[in-house]
Design an enzyme around this catalytic site. Structure first.
Site, PDB file in Angstrom:
ATOM      1  N   CYS A   2      15.136  16.372 -38.335  1.00  0.00           N
ATOM      2  CA  CYS A   2      14.618  15.247 -37.561  1.00  0.00           C
ATOM      3  C   CYS A   2      15.785  14.530 -36.902  1.00  0.00           C
ATOM      4  O   CYS A   2      16.944  14.749 -37.244  1.00  0.00           O
ATOM      5  CB  CYS A   2      13.892  14.269 -38.489  1.00  0.00           C
ATOM      6  SG  CYS A   2      12.617  15.051 -39.485  1.00  0.00           S
ATOM      7  N   ARG A  27      16.495  18.307 -32.078  1.00  0.00           N
ATOM      8  CA  ARG A  27      16.556  18.394 -33.542  1.00  0.00           C
ATOM      9  C   ARG A  27      15.172  18.588 -34.150  1.00  0.00           C
ATOM     10  O   ARG A  27      15.041  19.138 -35.229  1.00  0.00           O
ATOM     11  CB  ARG A  27      17.183  17.131 -34.135  1.00  0.00           C
ATOM     12  CG  ARG A  27      18.607  16.853 -33.658  1.00  0.00           C
ATOM     13  CD  ARG A  27      19.113  15.569 -34.257  1.00  0.00           C
ATOM     14  NE  ARG A  27      19.176  15.674 -35.693  1.00  0.00           N
ATOM     15  CZ  ARG A  27      20.237  16.143 -36.345  1.00  0.00           C
ATOM     16  NH1 ARG A  27      21.284  16.547 -35.671  1.00  0.00           N
ATOM     17  NH2 ARG A  27      20.234  16.241 -37.651  1.00  0.00           N
ATOM     18  N   TRP A  74      10.502  16.848 -37.368  1.00  0.00           N
ATOM     19  CA  TRP A  74      10.249  18.269 -37.560  1.00  0.00           C
ATOM     20  C   TRP A  74       9.558  18.347 -38.907  1.00  0.00           C
ATOM     21  O   TRP A  74      10.185  18.258 -39.955  1.00  0.00           O
ATOM     22  CB  TRP A  74      11.562  19.052 -37.571  1.00  0.00           C
ATOM     23  CG  TRP A  74      11.389  20.522 -37.546  1.00  0.00           C
ATOM     24  CD1 TRP A  74      10.818  21.272 -36.563  1.00  0.00           C
ATOM     25  CD2 TRP A  74      11.807  21.462 -38.562  1.00  0.00           C
ATOM     26  NE1 TRP A  74      10.869  22.604 -36.898  1.00  0.00           N
ATOM     27  CE2 TRP A  74      11.459  22.753 -38.108  1.00  0.00           C
ATOM     28  CE3 TRP A  74      12.425  21.346 -39.792  1.00  0.00           C
ATOM     29  CZ2 TRP A  74      11.717  23.906 -38.845  1.00  0.00           C
ATOM     30  CZ3 TRP A  74      12.690  22.498 -40.533  1.00  0.00           C
ATOM     31  CH2 TRP A  74      12.336  23.756 -40.050  1.00  0.00           C
ATOM     32  N   ASN A 100      15.030  11.540 -42.617  1.00  0.00           N
ATOM     33  CA  ASN A 100      15.315  12.935 -42.278  1.00  0.00           C
ATOM     34  C   ASN A 100      15.709  13.619 -43.588  1.00  0.00           C
ATOM     35  O   ASN A 100      16.694  13.224 -44.205  1.00  0.00           O
ATOM     36  CB  ASN A 100      16.477  12.989 -41.275  1.00  0.00           C
ATOM     37  CG  ASN A 100      16.933  14.419 -41.016  1.00  0.00           C
ATOM     38  OD1 ASN A 100      16.210  15.361 -41.296  1.00  0.00           O
ATOM     39  ND2 ASN A 100      18.143  14.556 -40.506  1.00  0.00           N
ATOM     40  N   GLY A 101      14.911  14.583 -44.020  1.00  0.00           N
ATOM     41  CA  GLY A 101      15.223  15.243 -45.294  1.00  0.00           C
ATOM     42  C   GLY A 101      13.958  15.506 -46.076  1.00  0.00           C
ATOM     43  O   GLY A 101      12.855  15.500 -45.522  1.00  0.00           O
ATOM     44  N   GLU A 483      21.037  40.199 -33.730  1.00  0.00           N
ATOM     45  CA  GLU A 483      21.064  38.948 -32.956  1.00  0.00           C
ATOM     46  C   GLU A 483      20.151  39.022 -31.728  1.00  0.00           C
ATOM     47  O   GLU A 483      19.411  38.095 -31.420  1.00  0.00           O
ATOM     48  CB  GLU A 483      22.503  38.615 -32.539  1.00  0.00           C
ATOM     49  CG  GLU A 483      22.663  37.359 -31.706  1.00  0.00           C
ATOM     50  CD  GLU A 483      22.254  36.072 -32.390  1.00  0.00           C
ATOM     51  OE1 GLU A 483      22.151  35.049 -31.703  1.00  0.00           O
ATOM     52  OE2 GLU A 483      21.965  36.103 -33.605  1.00  0.00           O
ATOM     53  N   LYS A 487      16.994  36.547 -30.967  1.00  0.00           N
ATOM     54  CA  LYS A 487      16.834  35.756 -29.737  1.00  0.00           C
ATOM     55  C   LYS A 487      15.440  35.962 -29.150  1.00  0.00           C
ATOM     56  O   LYS A 487      14.752  35.030 -28.773  1.00  0.00           O
ATOM     57  CB  LYS A 487      17.903  36.121 -28.692  1.00  0.00           C
ATOM     58  CG  LYS A 487      19.336  35.745 -29.056  1.00  0.00           C
ATOM     59  CD  LYS A 487      19.631  34.283 -29.070  1.00  0.00           C
ATOM     60  CE  LYS A 487      19.378  33.724 -30.416  1.00  0.00           C
ATOM     61  NZ  LYS A 487      20.435  33.144 -31.204  1.00  0.00           N
ATOM     62  N   GLU A 490      12.771  34.301 -31.495  1.00  0.00           N
ATOM     63  CA  GLU A 490      12.694  32.834 -31.648  1.00  0.00           C
ATOM     64  C   GLU A 490      12.302  32.108 -30.380  1.00  0.00           C
ATOM     65  O   GLU A 490      11.781  30.990 -30.452  1.00  0.00           O
ATOM     66  CB  GLU A 490      13.997  32.286 -32.230  1.00  0.00           C
ATOM     67  CG  GLU A 490      15.209  32.393 -31.373  1.00  0.00           C
ATOM     68  CD  GLU A 490      16.428  31.799 -32.095  1.00  0.00           C
ATOM     69  OE1 GLU A 490      17.523  32.343 -31.901  1.00  0.00           O
ATOM     70  OE2 GLU A 490      16.264  30.828 -32.845  1.00  0.00           O
ATOM     71  N   HIS A 506      15.025  56.935 -41.267  1.00  0.00           N
ATOM     72  CA  HIS A 506      14.617  56.678 -42.659  1.00  0.00           C
ATOM     73  C   HIS A 506      13.372  55.803 -42.714  1.00  0.00           C
ATOM     74  O   HIS A 506      13.113  55.133 -43.711  1.00  0.00           O
ATOM     75  CB  HIS A 506      15.780  56.035 -43.431  1.00  0.00           C
ATOM     76  CG  HIS A 506      17.030  56.853 -43.367  1.00  0.00           C
ATOM     77  ND1 HIS A 506      17.178  58.050 -44.011  1.00  0.00           N
ATOM     78  CD2 HIS A 506      18.177  56.659 -42.654  1.00  0.00           C
ATOM     79  CE1 HIS A 506      18.374  58.559 -43.739  1.00  0.00           C
ATOM     80  NE2 HIS A 506      18.998  57.726 -42.916  1.00  0.00           N
ATOM     81  N   LYS A 605      17.081  22.654 -34.274  1.00  0.00           N
ATOM     82  CA  LYS A 605      18.446  23.088 -33.986  1.00  0.00           C
ATOM     83  C   LYS A 605      19.296  23.135 -35.241  1.00  0.00           C
ATOM     84  O   LYS A 605      20.075  24.071 -35.454  1.00  0.00           O
ATOM     85  CB  LYS A 605      19.078  22.161 -32.959  1.00  0.00           C
ATOM     86  CG  LYS A 605      20.474  22.563 -32.551  1.00  0.00           C
ATOM     87  CD  LYS A 605      20.483  23.911 -31.879  1.00  0.00           C
ATOM     88  CE  LYS A 605      21.856  24.445 -31.554  1.00  0.00           C
ATOM     89  NZ  LYS A 605      21.874  25.821 -31.128  1.00  0.00           N
TER      90      LYS A 605
END
Ligand code: AGP
Length: 610
Positions: A2, A27, A74, A100-101, A483, A487, A490, A506, A605
């Site tokens: 947040c 955030r 968030w 925030n937490g 990576e 990308k 997300e 495999h 973020k």
């Protein structure tokens, strides 16, 4: 997680905290709210949705008042609704709190508060805090004491801001686990989760550490610990400017940050390459060569893209420094019983420097005697302040939630660390010079690779309707496959997987048909021929193949349906170039699918809770 911002001073607070909040939207962005105290009255406005929804709710006349607090959320506990948005108030409307937490013992505290007659209006864990403060504050305790008394009852992580109608010009802020700073103005002060929210007003900030509480008024501020012992704290100066956090005319922060990489690569290398010695100068490492020579094992740890960068670091350090390296998911490392000791170097990679799991992993390593380093982008962040030394990326603020310029900066920083460790051990001056020259050429080579953007954009048109994708690479470029897949996942919400190319046979090769695009990262490096045969295996099963190849490689052009060229460089540096078309591909596909590229759903973020 947040974003929090607060103000106390002579100016009207609502507009100031709203502007600051907009800079923190990256955030968390599923609901927002603000509270203003004015002559004994508290006014709170909150709304589900982005900050624009809050602005609409505020209308043309935001509440008047000189002390204000705002929050962008968030959600972790309680869906993103108006009621669950912050600030939360106590039963009588005297106090407002933003958090925030995560309060881990909220359920127990909530039951006890209800038992004691409190009316809780939300489903959040955070709200219990304001009712605990209420009991002490309405019981006569000054706001500062009421807040520290309440915090003594909670378990978990927090960054909080609190205001009260009984102390109309006072802001109280406290942190344990979530970042918070006090910003010093002229006759006014702010609190904020990070400096981007206050940069328009001041460059002077004081970072709070875990277990600290601040009481802030227009004319002064005090920092204490929870036992009310004063703390004397250094004032830091923020060296980047507002422009760097503006979009600078680009459609999205992510595109700006992708195209900034030639410059950010120059920044991470500036003043650190010593070609004559085939070595590097890392002023912030804060360790002697003797300390580094005593290291007999390296652990690289991080989350998400930082973990992918760490994988590339493992290949580099083992190949050039001949040291055993392990790469650890920070969230696993912190709860395992890891074997580290004073001869282990534990390096935490984190763009934000605030990721809770990476911070905890480093604290665990430190507790066991390991030396800790941080490869971090955000100056003054918690990880940067708690490790023994480190390397700053100097990439400037990364606003797009999908990490891009920080990722290539981390790989370049790992190459610098590899040169440092290698020259102390196994690397000759000539080998060192070759790597130094390779690094020095990277910004120009990145510029050339990014000039392929129009090619990638046309390929994106072909892939926009896909529902799955596979990314394959080998050696240094296996982590790039991971990576690239991350990308795409997300920001475009397309399911994608990265794999070592040889692993296909495999199992995953069963997924291959003409509907499954396969992205091969195939520069002309030591494993090139192996990748070519993997590509042929996949091609024979009808897959549509996009290949990232070295300039002039016509051989693969025959096999691949689409190809993007990157300039030639040393094997260990190819990931910095080969990831660029993959960042662009994800970006262009997401834009075509109408996704919110800078603030993808369900993401934040920096993840400051576990
Ligand atoms: C990457 O695009 C994501 N934003 C995410 O995986 C990120 O890398 C991870 O949360 C780690 O963040 P950090 O580097 O700030 O610690």
């Amino acid at each position: 997680m947040c974003g929090i911002v607060g103000y106390t001073g002579p100016r009207q607070g609502a507009g100031l905290v709203l502007d600051g909040l907009k800079r923190l939207e990256y955030r968390g962005y599923d609901s927002a709210g603000l509270a203003v105290v004015d002559s004994g009255r508290l006014e709170v406005v909150k709304a589900a949705g982005k900050i624009a929804a809050l602005e609409r709710a505020l209308g043309a006349h935001p509440p008047a008042g000189h002390t204000a607090l705002a929050h962008t959320r968030w959600a972790t506990h309680g869906a993103p609704t108006d009621a669950n948005a912050h600030p939360h108030t106590d039963c009588g409307g005297t106090l407002a709190l933003v958090h925030n937490g995560i309060i881990e013992n909220a359920t127990v505290l909530r039951a006890a508060l209800v038992q004691r007659g409190h009316q809780l209006r939300s489903e959040t864990d955070s709200e219990v805090l304001v009712h605990l403060i209420e009991e002490l504050h309405l019981g006569g305790a000054p706001l500062l004491d009421a807040v520290s008394g309440a915090l003594a009852q909670v378990e978990g992580a927090y960054g909080i801001g609190v205001v009260s109608t009984r102390e109309p010009d006072t802001l109280v802020a406290a942190r344990r686990g979530s970042p918070l700073l006090v910003a010093i103005g002229d006759g006014e002060h702010f609190i904020a989760s990070d400096a981007s929210a206050v940069l328009a007003h001041t460059r002077s900030v004081v970072y709070l550490d875990d277990g600290e509480i601040a009481v802030v008024r227009p004319g002064d501020y005090r920092i204490l610990d929870l036992a009310a012992v004063e703390r004397v704290k250094a004032v830091s100066r923020i060296d980047w400017d507002l422009a760097t956090i503006e979009r600078g005319g680009y459609a999205h922060f992510m595109l700006k940050e992708i195209l900034e990489q030639p410059e950010t690569l120059r920044n991470v290398l500036r003043g650190r390459l010593v070609e004559d010695d085939g070595d590097v100068h890392l002023g912030g490492l804060n360790v002697t060569d003797a300390d580094l020579l005593a290291v007999d094992r390296i652990v690289l740890t991080g989350c998400g893209s930082s973990w992918h960068a760490a994988l590339i670091g493992e290949y580099m350090l083992e190949e050039l420094a001949r040291l055993p390296v392990e790469v650890e998911y920070a969230s696993e490392f912190r709860y395992r019983n890891p074997i580290v000791d004073e001869r282990t170097l534990v390096v935490g990679l984190s763009q934000s420097g605030e990721t809770a799991d990476t911070l905890a992993a480093l604290r665990e390593a430190k507790r066991r005697g390991a030396r800790t380093l941080g490869i971090v982008n955000v100056v003054g962040s918690t990880i940067a302040r708690e490790v023994d030394g480190g390397i700053y990326l100097h990439a400037g603020p990364e606003i797009g939630v999908a990490s891009t310029k920080a990722f290539t900066g981390q790989i370049a920083a790992l190459a610098l660390l590899t040169l440092k460790m290698g020259r102390l051990r196994a690397l000759s001056i000539l080998q060192g010079r070759e790597v130094v020259r390779g690094l020095a050429h990277l910004p120009a080579l990145a510029q050339r690779a990014l000039a392929q953007a129009p090619v990638v954009e046309r390929i994106a048109d072909q892939l926009v309707a896909t529902t799955n994708a596979l990314y394959l690479g080998r050696g240094y470029n296996f982590p790039v496959a991971l990576e690239g897949a991350l990308k795409l996942k997300e920001i475009s919400y397309i399911h994608a997987e990265g794999y070592p190319a040889a692993e296909m046979k495999h199992g995953p090769i069963a997924l291959i048909d003409d509907k499954m695009p396969v992205v091969f990262i195939a520069p002309r490096d030591a494993v090139y021929q192996k990748v070519v045969s993997n590509l042929e295996e996949v091609k024979t099963r009808g897959a549509r193949v996009l290949a990232v190849v070295t300039e002039g490689d016509t051989g693969l052009a025959r096999l691949a349906d689409y190809q993007v060229e990157i300039p030639e460089t040393l094997d260990l540096l190819t990931p910095i170039l080969s990831v660029l078309p993959l960042q662009l591909l994800a970006y262009y596909v997401a834009v075509r699918r109408g996704c919110n590229v800078d603030q993808p759903r369900n993401l934040a973020k920096s993840v400051t809770v576990e």
